[in-house]
Design a protein around this motif. Structure first.
Motif, PDB file in Angstrom:
ATOM      1  N   GLU A 173       4.238  45.203 -69.876  1.00 55.55           N
ATOM      2  CA  GLU A 173       4.560  45.894 -68.631  1.00 55.55           C
ATOM      3  C   GLU A 173       3.489  45.651 -67.564  1.00 55.55           C
ATOM      4  N   SER A 227       3.535  57.018 -68.447  1.00 55.88           N
ATOM      5  CA  SER A 227       4.100  56.019 -67.533  1.00 55.88           C
ATOM      6  C   SER A 227       3.493  56.122 -66.137  1.00 55.88           C
ATOM      7  N   ARG A 275       0.236  54.341 -66.096  1.00 55.59           N
ATOM      8  CA  ARG A 275       0.447  52.900 -66.097  1.00 55.59           C
ATOM      9  C   ARG A 275       0.880  52.408 -64.704  1.00 55.59           C
ATOM     10  N   GLU A 276       1.733  53.198 -64.052  1.00 61.45           N
ATOM     11  CA  GLU A 276       2.184  52.816 -62.710  1.00 61.45           C
ATOM     12  C   GLU A 276       1.012  52.799 -61.732  1.00 61.45           C
TER      13      GLU A 276
END
Length: 828
Positions: free
Chosen positions: A101, A122, A125-126
């Motif tokens: 990703e 998430s 991570r973004e």
């Protein structure tokens, strides 16, 4: 399946050969069902050599997906190792999904496993992806980016992260950050960086312990434990608008924990003057200075120098009014000692000398009272205020009024030059301008001369405005109805018998409507200030003024407050609002294309803060026909009084008709129930009868410039981490050359900050060039020496953008940084 296919296709944009090891053979079916157009899909089954031949010789440009239904072999047993190292190993475990990703190479697999708790979220991570991960990023670099995510930052600045952490301490949320650093395996990395950059080490590092060390290191009277970058950090913290409130809170907390209340009494005043950290230091300086003023040991130069040294410190803005009280106190004492007992030789000499210099005592007293009330009448100033109130009342008002009264007693008439006589204002000042353009006259009820001087100074400091300053002497008694009538077009003033109302050439003058009636003969009109300000300048206002050659604007807040017993002590508080309002009126008049703008007053006033002593009330009886009796005058016919009065016939003071006036001599008052006695007018004191006469003109061209600042350079090289810079104010500040505020620091050419910030207001009026020099020792950060050595850096001078909190570049000066790598940074 679609997500799996999309991930693989994205990887094929970068790699020709992708390896997929599946020890459990769980993905065999998915591999079989994958439809990858243009990509060869091969399942390995002890056919590595043939596949290698196919890759290199038969299909050297074809993309391949190599699926291994077994575990990845050791390197020494891997026939395809060279191909694998050039390609990409595709994984389907959790770590691999995160890596794919984020576009991380296979060698990050163990790294992601170590910090798996960070990557599970998430949103983290973004945010990490938004920061950007450059190709070939090291694990240390990736940890820095992860730290930025934890601290909610868009940059990788360690200093910025520390400010966020400090803010969390101030808001009680530091435990969350500490928990996250530990949970994500980033705590050691973070504190190692802090140790390397700032020299902070501890067996159990903690943010508040670091903050304590930070304050200790930067205080001139506490111990030093951190490196030089600590100075840069705390300096940036103080000026960062986002974190200033946390600085305030933690400064107060740290001062208690470092036992500052017990340390300060053992520290000399001079040792405290450079401190820019603690509120307690500001209080201690003020207490010491107040004691020096009270014991008459403080000089004007000393107080001014200390205030100037402190004005750019963090806590000064909270205590500016304390310094203003003390500075005005020493000025009052000095000027009173020099001027109070000077005799006057003639009636005209009084207003002349008052407007040249004597008004300054009253001006300092007003500013002192205004500042004192802004301190909420703090007890640290009680002794000074008691003394100065006594000095002003007993050593200034009393002797000044006595000297002035001697001249009045000897004068046959109350007469002055026509240009300075209030009842001739229209004839000699306003009327000659009518043929040259629309004229505005702003009359502020009770605007004392020294208030007018400050208004003139304010407008003079505004671009495109010029000011002509003069004065008028009011008639007697110095009360509102007579002063307002005297300023109107007229040739004769008469007190209406039995009242204190005034007729101008037989016409009534009390109230806006009656004054408009008088002005109508000159194509004029009268309007209240609040009504004028309510007009829209661009359309409604310009249409409204068109029929008129002259407009009188009446402003009334000083007299309204001062003449009321319940509010008379607030009259000095009103000064700032009064001046602000008058400036607003002047600007609005100018926007309506007002050509000639006059500002004056009907009368001034006497004021003292301390209660009026019983001996200052005149007990002498008054006989005759009394029309009006106030604190400072009696109007009527056939009046007689005791020796405490001075009696004028109407003809002696320019009044028509059979009228007498009794004025208490000096500063004495008459007893009058229900009215105040601290704010009074109606008598003949200089403060009551001398009023400002100001003429404002708005020019089309600029009339102002800010003073220029330069840097005195002895070298174009910087060879040490501490850089002494001399700033030079090129001219003395005056009416046309205004002060300039500068914020200076060293930066890299790309704008990266490399030093502490120096903020200074250059406002010196000294004519000697040497006295207009200011110095600062800048502390360069470690980053300067480690990343920018042997490069050009800039000393950036910035100035504030008006009406904003932003700054713009004023000028830059380039230096070559050539620091020898020694342990200089450890010796801060």
């Amino acid at each position: 399946m679609d997500k799996l296919k999309a991930s693989l296709l994205k990887l094929f944009d970068t790699y020709r050969v992708i390896f997929w090891y599946d020890e459990t053979r769980e993905m065999t079916e998915q591999v079989d069902n994958l439809d990858l157009l243009g990509i060869e899909k091969v399942t390995l089954n002890n056919n590595e050599f043939s596949v290698k031949y196919r890759l290199h010789c038969q299909q050297p440009t074809t993309p391949f997906l190599l699926y291994f239904p077994y575990a990845q072999p050791p390197h020494e047993q891997n026939w395809l190792l060279d191909v694998q190292l050039a390609g990409y190993v595709f994984r389907t475990d959790l770590q691999a999904q995160f890596m794919q990703e984020l576009g991380l190479d296979d060698h990050y697999h163990e790294f992601v496993s170590t910090h798996i708790e960070f990557f599970k979220n998430s949103r983290r991570r973004e945010k990490l992806a938004r920061l950007g991960i450059p190709p070939g990023e090291t694990q240390a670099g990736l940890r820095n980016r992860m730290l930025a995510v934890v601290f909610g930052q868009d940059s990788l600045s360690l200093s910025e992260m520390l400010l966020v952490y400090a803010h969390a301490v101030a808001t009680g949320t530091e435990d969350r950050l500490g928990t996250e650093l530990n949970r994500y395996g980033l705590a050691d990395t973070f504190w190692q960086q802090v140790a390397q950059r700032f020299g902070y080490t501890s067996a159990t590092p903690a943010i508040y312990e670091f903050i304590l060390a930070l304050f200790e290191t930067n205080s001139p009277f506490l111990s030093t434990s951190l490196r030089a970058d600590a100075r840069v950090l705390i300096n940036r913290w103080r000026v960062n608008m986002r974190y200033q409130e946390s600085f305030r809170q933690l400064s107060r907390r740290v001062s208690v924990d470092l036992n500052l209340p017990n340390l300060l009494p053992r520290t000399t005043l001079d040792a405290l003057l450079d401190d820019d950290l603690f509120e307690g230091v500001e209080k201690r300086i003020i207490a010491e200075l107040a004691q020096a003023v009270a014991t008459e040991l403080a000089t004007i130069d000393r107080v001014e120098a200390i205030q100037k040294q402190r004005e750019n410190k963090y806590w000064y803005k909270d205590y500016r009014h304390f310094y203003d009280v003390l500075l005005n106190a020493v000025w009052i004492r000095s000027l009173v000692a020099a001027w109070a007992n000077e005799p006057f030789d003639s009636l005209t000499e009084g207003p002349q000398r008052y407007t040249e210099r004597l008004y300054r005592v009253d001006s300092h007293y007003r500013r002192l009272l205004y500042a004192y009330r802004k301190t909420e009448q703090h007890e640290v100033l009680d002794e000074v205020m008691t003394q100065i109130n006594a000095v002003y009342t007993n050593q200034w008002l009393l002797p000044l009024s006595s000297q002035w009264q001697r001249v009045i007693d000897q004068a046959p008439e109350w007469t002055f030059s026509p240009l300075h006589t209030q009842r001739y204002f229209f004839r000699y000042h306003a009327e000659p301008q009518l043929s040259k353009g629309r004229t505005f006259v702003i009359i502020s009820d009770g605007l004392r001369y020294e208030w007018g001087r400050e208004l003139a100074d304010r407008m003079q400091s505004e671009n495109r405005y010029t000011t002509d300053q003069s004065y008028l002497v009011t008639g007697l008694p110095s009360y509102t109805q007579l002063g307002m009538a005297a300023l109107l077009p007229q040739t004769q003033l008469t007190i209406q018998p039995g009242t204190d109302s005034v007729l101008a050439d037989g016409l009534p003058t009390q109230g806006t409507d009656n004054r408009s009636g008088v002005l109508a003969q000159q194509k004029g009109v009268a309007i209240k200030a609040e009504d004028f300000l309510a007009l829209n300048a661009n359309k409604e206002g310009r249409d409204w003024v068109k029929p008129y050659a002259i407009i009188y604007i009446y402003h009334n807040s000083i007299d309204r407050i001062g003449d009321t017993l319940a509010t008379e002590q607030q009259v000095m508080d009103e000064s700032e609002l009064v001046l602000d309002t008058l400036q607003e009126i002047i600007r609005k008049v100018a926007n309506m294309n007002g050509v000639h703008i006059w500002v004056t007053a009907d009368h001034g006033f006497l004021y003292q803060q301390q209660p009026v002593d019983d001996t200052d009330f005149l007990a002498a009886p008054v006989s005759g026909q009394v029309w009006k009796q106030a604190r400072r005058y009696v109007l009527g016919q056939a009046l007689t009084g005791g020796e405490g009065f001075h009696r004028f016939e109407g003809r002696q003071i320019g009044l028509a008709g059979d009228v007498n006036v009794l004025l208490p001599k000096g500063g004495q008052r008459l007893r009058l129930s229900g009215s105040g006695s601290r704010y009074v007018h109606g008598g003949a004191s200089l403060q009551e009868v001398v009023v400002p006469l100001l003429k404002f003109t708005k020019k089309k061209a600029n009339t102002l410039q800010l003073v220029d600042i330069d840097v005195i350079r002895s070298s174009e090289r910087i060879t040490t981490n501490i850089v002494a810079i001399s700033f030079w104010q090129q001219e003395a500040v005056n009416d046309r050359i205004q002060p300039r505020q500068i914020r200076a620091s060293f930066t890299a050419e790309d704008g990266t900050p490399l030093s502490d910030l120096f903020t200074y207001r250059f406002d010196s009026i000294e004519t000697s060039e040497r006295l207009r020099e200011s110095k600062h020792r800048f502390q360069l950060s470690q980053k300067a020496g480690s990343l920018y050595n042997n490069q050009t850096i800039q000393l950036r001078l910035e100035e504030p953008i008006e009406t904003t909190s932003k700054w713009k570049v004023y000028k830059t000066i380039s230096y070559l940084l050539t620091i020898a790598f020694t342990n200089d940074f450890d010796n801060f």
